[in-house]
Design an enzyme around this catalytic site. Structure first.
Site, mmCIF file in Angstrom:
data_model
loop_
_atom_site.group_PDB
_atom_site.id
_atom_site.type_symbol
_atom_site.label_atom_id
_atom_site.label_comp_id
_atom_site.label_asym_id
_atom_site.label_seq_id
_atom_site.Cartn_x
_atom_site.Cartn_y
_atom_site.Cartn_z
ATOM 1 N N GLY A 164 22.527 23.375 -58.289
ATOM 2 C CA GLY A 164 23.057 24.248 -57.243
ATOM 3 C C GLY A 164 22.237 25.512 -57.063
ATOM 4 N N CYS A 165 21.825 26.119 -58.168
ATOM 5 C CA CYS A 165 21.061 27.371 -58.105
ATOM 6 C C CYS A 165 19.663 27.135 -57.550
ATOM 7 C CB CYS A 165 20.985 28.014 -59.491
ATOM 8 S SG CYS A 165 22.614 28.451 -60.155
ATOM 9 N N THR A 166 19.076 25.987 -57.874
ATOM 10 C CA THR A 166 17.767 25.654 -57.314
ATOM 11 C C THR A 166 17.872 25.459 -55.809
ATOM 12 O OG1 THR A 166 17.057 24.602 -59.379
ATOM 13 C CG2 THR A 166 15.891 23.970 -57.361
ATOM 14 N N SER A 197 18.384 28.942 -54.168
ATOM 15 C CA SER A 197 17.185 29.772 -54.217
ATOM 16 C C SER A 197 16.114 29.255 -53.265
ATOM 17 C CB SER A 197 16.636 29.822 -55.654
ATOM 18 O OG SER A 197 17.570 30.445 -56.517
#
Length: 205
Positions: free
Chosen positions: A107-109, A112
């Site tokens: 999710g964070c990738t 970002s």
């Protein structure tokens, strides 16, 4: 151990034990209430007492910073070991400050990379993008290099920035929350978007 000779007199006589009526216990409710109130007030004072972090800003927030409120100043290291502060952008640029749980997770990738893809548009509108997680500068450096992230990723290892902005946890506090703040050139928060699972929505907002 009781023997026939040292039994209580009532048992030796063969009479049933008498049930003595005990005087009722009357607690001093006024003292109890005062003590309870004092403990409550002490707890509240502890929560509200200002404390200065090693990063140089106050971490008194016990609620989420809201729209039209002044953003807390911060100073933290990015992936290159450079010190970055909110005051660096006051009067110059708007800031999109996004808190995310952890480097190099799905999710964070995705989030970002979505900010990366819109970075040129952000620059044209005099807006700087800054990511924040509790990962180390070294972890941020590897994450930024792997996905060609052109903006600063700040290391909030003690979660002091999260506390200052009042970022809530996700999944009953088991995971760090995912919140984006848009801060204008005067340092005032103009948008707050809180969604742990709508990763693309943080950019769309």
């Amino acid at each position: 151990r009781h023997t026939p000779n040292n039994l209580p007199s009532e048992l030796q006589s063969g009479r049933p034990l008498s049930c003595r009526r005990l005087a009722p216990i009357r607690p001093n409710l006024a003292v109890f209430a005062q003590g309870k109130e004092a403990r409550f007030e002490s707890a509240v004072r502890t929560q509200l007492r200002p404390s200065t972090s090693s990063a140089g800003f106050h971490t008194t927030a016990i609620r989420m910073v809201k729209v039209n409120e002044k953003a807390p100043d911060f100073t933290a290291l990015d992936q290159n070991g450079k010190s970055v502060s909110l005051k660096d952008f006051i009067g110059r640029k708007n800031v999109v400050l996004y808190f995310y749980p952890k480097d190099d997770t799905p999710g964070c990738t995705k989030e970002s990379c979505a900010f990366r893809d819109q970075y040129t548009v952000s620059q044209n509108s005099e807006t700087e993008v800054i990511g924040v997680s509790s990962d180390s500068p070294e972890s941020h450096k590897k994450f930024a290099a792997q996905y060609n992230l052109p903006f600063a990723l700040l290391s909030d290892s003690q979660q002091e920035m999260r506390k200052a902005f009042g970022v809530p946890g996700a999944l009953l506090g088991l995971l760090p929350g995912r919140v984006t703040y848009v801060i204008d050139k005067t340092g005032v928060v103009r948008l707050v978007f809180d969604s742990s699972f709508g990763v693309n929505d943080h950019v769309d907002e």
